[in-house]
Motif scaffolding. Sequence first.
Motif, PDB file in Angstrom:
ATOM      1  N   ASP A 165       0.853  -1.189   0.000  1.00 22.84           N
ATOM      2  CA  ASP A 165       0.000   0.000   0.000  1.00 22.84           C
ATOM      3  C   ASP A 165       0.890   1.240   0.000  1.00 22.84           C
ATOM      4  O   ASP A 165       1.856   1.327   0.771  1.00 22.84           O
ATOM      5  CB  ASP A 165      -0.882  -0.042   1.249  1.00 22.84           C
ATOM      6  CG  ASP A 165      -1.743   1.194   1.386  1.00 22.84           C
ATOM      7  OD1 ASP A 165      -2.572   1.433   0.494  1.00 22.84           O
ATOM      8  OD2 ASP A 165      -1.575   1.914   2.384  1.00 22.84           O
ATOM      9  N   SER A 166       0.573   2.201  -0.846  1.00 30.19           N
ATOM     10  CA  SER A 166       1.425   3.393  -0.961  1.00 30.19           C
ATOM     11  C   SER A 166       1.402   4.255   0.289  1.00 30.19           C
ATOM     12  O   SER A 166       2.249   5.137   0.452  1.00 30.19           O
ATOM     13  CB  SER A 166       1.003   4.227  -2.179  1.00 30.19           C
ATOM     14  OG  SER A 166      -0.350   4.635  -2.064  1.00 30.19           O
ATOM     15  N   THR A 167       0.440   4.013   1.190  1.00 28.09           N
ATOM     16  CA  THR A 167       0.426   4.736   2.466  1.00 28.09           C
ATOM     17  C   THR A 167       0.877   3.839   3.616  1.00 28.09           C
ATOM     18  O   THR A 167       0.629   4.144   4.785  1.00 28.09           O
ATOM     19  CB  THR A 167      -0.969   5.315   2.761  1.00 28.09           C
ATOM     20  OG1 THR A 167      -1.932   4.261   2.864  1.00 28.09           O
ATOM     21  CG2 THR A 167      -1.389   6.287   1.676  1.00 28.09           C
ATOM     22  N   PRO A 184      20.273 -10.028  -9.549  1.00 31.97           N
ATOM     23  CA  PRO A 184      18.844  -9.841  -9.285  1.00 31.97           C
ATOM     24  C   PRO A 184      18.606  -8.772  -8.225  1.00 31.97           C
ATOM     25  O   PRO A 184      19.450  -8.518  -7.367  1.00 31.97           O
ATOM     26  CB  PRO A 184      18.394 -11.222  -8.784  1.00 31.97           C
ATOM     27  CG  PRO A 184      19.636 -11.829  -8.208  1.00 31.97           C
ATOM     28  CD  PRO A 184      20.769 -11.331  -9.066  1.00 31.97           C
ATOM     29  N   VAL A 185      17.456  -8.153  -8.328  1.00 30.94           N
ATOM     30  CA  VAL A 185      17.002  -7.180  -7.331  1.00 30.94           C
ATOM     31  C   VAL A 185      15.584  -7.584  -6.939  1.00 30.94           C
ATOM     32  O   VAL A 185      14.784  -7.957  -7.803  1.00 30.94           O
ATOM     33  CB  VAL A 185      17.003  -5.738  -7.891  1.00 30.94           C
ATOM     34  CG1 VAL A 185      16.382  -4.769  -6.888  1.00 30.94           C
ATOM     35  CG2 VAL A 185      18.410  -5.303  -8.261  1.00 30.94           C
ATOM     36  N   ARG A 186      15.298  -7.528  -5.652  1.00 31.59           N
ATOM     37  CA  ARG A 186      13.933  -7.750  -5.196  1.00 31.59           C
ATOM     38  C   ARG A 186      13.306  -6.399  -4.903  1.00 31.59           C
ATOM     39  O   ARG A 186      13.910  -5.551  -4.247  1.00 31.59           O
ATOM     40  CB  ARG A 186      13.915  -8.680  -3.973  1.00 31.59           C
ATOM     41  CG  ARG A 186      14.361 -10.092  -4.336  1.00 31.59           C
ATOM     42  CD  ARG A 186      14.246 -11.080  -3.196  1.00 31.59           C
ATOM     43  NE  ARG A 186      14.592 -12.412  -3.669  1.00 31.59           N
ATOM     44  CZ  ARG A 186      14.606 -13.502  -2.913  1.00 31.59           C
ATOM     45  NH1 ARG A 186      14.264 -13.411  -1.622  1.00 31.59           N
ATOM     46  NH2 ARG A 186      14.931 -14.672  -3.424  1.00 31.59           N
ATOM     47  N   TRP A 187      12.069  -6.239  -5.395  1.00 28.19           N
ATOM     48  CA  TRP A 187      11.426  -4.931  -5.382  1.00 28.19           C
ATOM     49  C   TRP A 187      10.244  -4.903  -4.425  1.00 28.19           C
ATOM     50  O   TRP A 187       9.470  -5.862  -4.348  1.00 28.19           O
ATOM     51  CB  TRP A 187      10.939  -4.572  -6.778  1.00 28.19           C
ATOM     52  CG  TRP A 187      12.017  -4.535  -7.820  1.00 28.19           C
ATOM     53  CD1 TRP A 187      12.348  -5.513  -8.709  1.00 28.19           C
ATOM     54  CD2 TRP A 187      12.915  -3.449  -8.069  1.00 28.19           C
ATOM     55  NE1 TRP A 187      13.390  -5.109  -9.507  1.00 28.19           N
ATOM     56  CE2 TRP A 187      13.762  -3.841  -9.134  1.00 28.19           C
ATOM     57  CE3 TRP A 187      13.080  -2.181  -7.517  1.00 28.19           C
ATOM     58  CZ2 TRP A 187      14.754  -3.026  -9.649  1.00 28.19           C
ATOM     59  CZ3 TRP A 187      14.070  -1.353  -8.025  1.00 28.19           C
ATOM     60  CH2 TRP A 187      14.894  -1.769  -9.081  1.00 28.19           C
ATOM     61  N   VAL A 188      10.086  -3.778  -3.747  1.00 28.02           N
ATOM     62  CA  VAL A 188       8.960  -3.547  -2.856  1.00 28.02           C
ATOM     63  C   VAL A 188       8.405  -2.164  -3.186  1.00 28.02           C
ATOM     64  O   VAL A 188       9.137  -1.171  -3.124  1.00 28.02           O
ATOM     65  CB  VAL A 188       9.373  -3.599  -1.370  1.00 28.02           C
ATOM     66  CG1 VAL A 188       8.178  -3.293  -0.468  1.00 28.02           C
ATOM     67  CG2 VAL A 188       9.977  -4.955  -1.025  1.00 28.02           C
ATOM     68  N   GLY A 189       7.123  -2.095  -3.543  1.00 28.02           N
ATOM     69  CA  GLY A 189       6.578  -0.780  -3.870  1.00 28.02           C
ATOM     70  C   GLY A 189       5.104  -0.855  -4.239  1.00 28.02           C
ATOM     71  O   GLY A 189       4.466  -1.900  -4.183  1.00 28.02           O
TER      72      GLY A 189
END
Length: 412
Positions: free
Chosen positions: A101-103, A225-230
């Motif tokens: 969630d962006s918040t 590799p990169v793991r992404w969170v967003g």
Amino acid sequence: MAIPMLLIADDLTGAAEAAAAFLPRAVRILPFHELRAARDLRATAFDGLTGAAGRDGGTDDGQVLAVDTDSRYATAAEAAHRCGAALSLLPSGGTVVKKIDSTLRGPLSAEVAALRGDGVPLVVAPALPALARSVVGGAVRVGGVPLQRSAAWAAEPKPAPATVAEALQPAPVAVAGLDTVRGAPDALAAAMTEAAATGSLLVCDAETDTDLDLIVHAGTLTGGPVRWVGSAGLAHALARTSRAPAAGTTPPAPTARPPALFVVGTAVASARIQIRRLAGWADTVVELDPARLADPGTAAELAARTAGRSAVVHLTAAHGVARSPDVVAALAAAVAPSTAEHPTLVLTGGETARAVLAAIGAGELVVRAEWDDGVVVSTVPDGHVVVTKPGAFGDPDTLLRVAQRLTHEEDT
């Protein structure tokens, strides 16, 4: 060849919102309760789950699989377990994105911890420019207002975190400010690898989609590799930089037609404004008292009032208190008989959407189109067209535009 993509989201509307970024690639959403069978497939789990896309005209190459862990309000331990189970589906050479969630609502710390890998950069970029949600100095802003002073957490039982690092405690965090994000790409890539080497998460500032594109580009320069969170904003940035799919993509959405059943279970105030704007279009609007959802006859009465009509069903005001899982489940059970008379379902709020689909026995979704920011059109095996929208998303006319789009689709 497009890179296989695994998206992990804590609710259904978030999964749909992120998955839609990768259209026209074949995109599917799997609920957590179906993961046990998937995990039994081990190394071929990803292909096994998405191979059916070929029957719809898609290919296995570059498939996008989103998993709805339904963990927004789960305990930290359960959320971490579900996130880890979903991560086990990641194919070799694939990319994982933890959609948040962006918040910053939900058990972020536990879920992100489940994604950490030795020496693998884990980059956190929650900004969602399309909804004026940015990250500056490692802190989220909503419309330029610091998160803890905004209304984004009005329906939550606790205060909003002041920074992204606070939401991720106790994990160590490094912050890449706007100057680093907008600077030399190799410097940002170096910050990613350095953070990984020290066991830290890298939180990236971003105000625009271009900032998110720069972050993703830097990830390609890390040499691994990169793991992404967003948020969905990051998903769109990853989609923009991924290779275009080969021949064979998800076919167009089938016609979404009235009568439609709108089910609004979210507690946010903006949803009530959208309901008022929608009321003039709907044939009937039914407000349900949460205390009476389980009463004998409620479901039958609701089905009778909405049969053959485009209808809106929502709960009485919650006075800022978050809906409990029991209330959401009771709402889903009450509306389930009504869905048989409505070929199109419009479901607002991630928990509500998943609960309604579970109540009618619909599991996996195929994502077909995105009509607006966060407004995603999918199909389920029983033939329903399902339109989902996060509860807090949209302007006062968002649901009305969905309704008008339904009418337009019927006329075309």
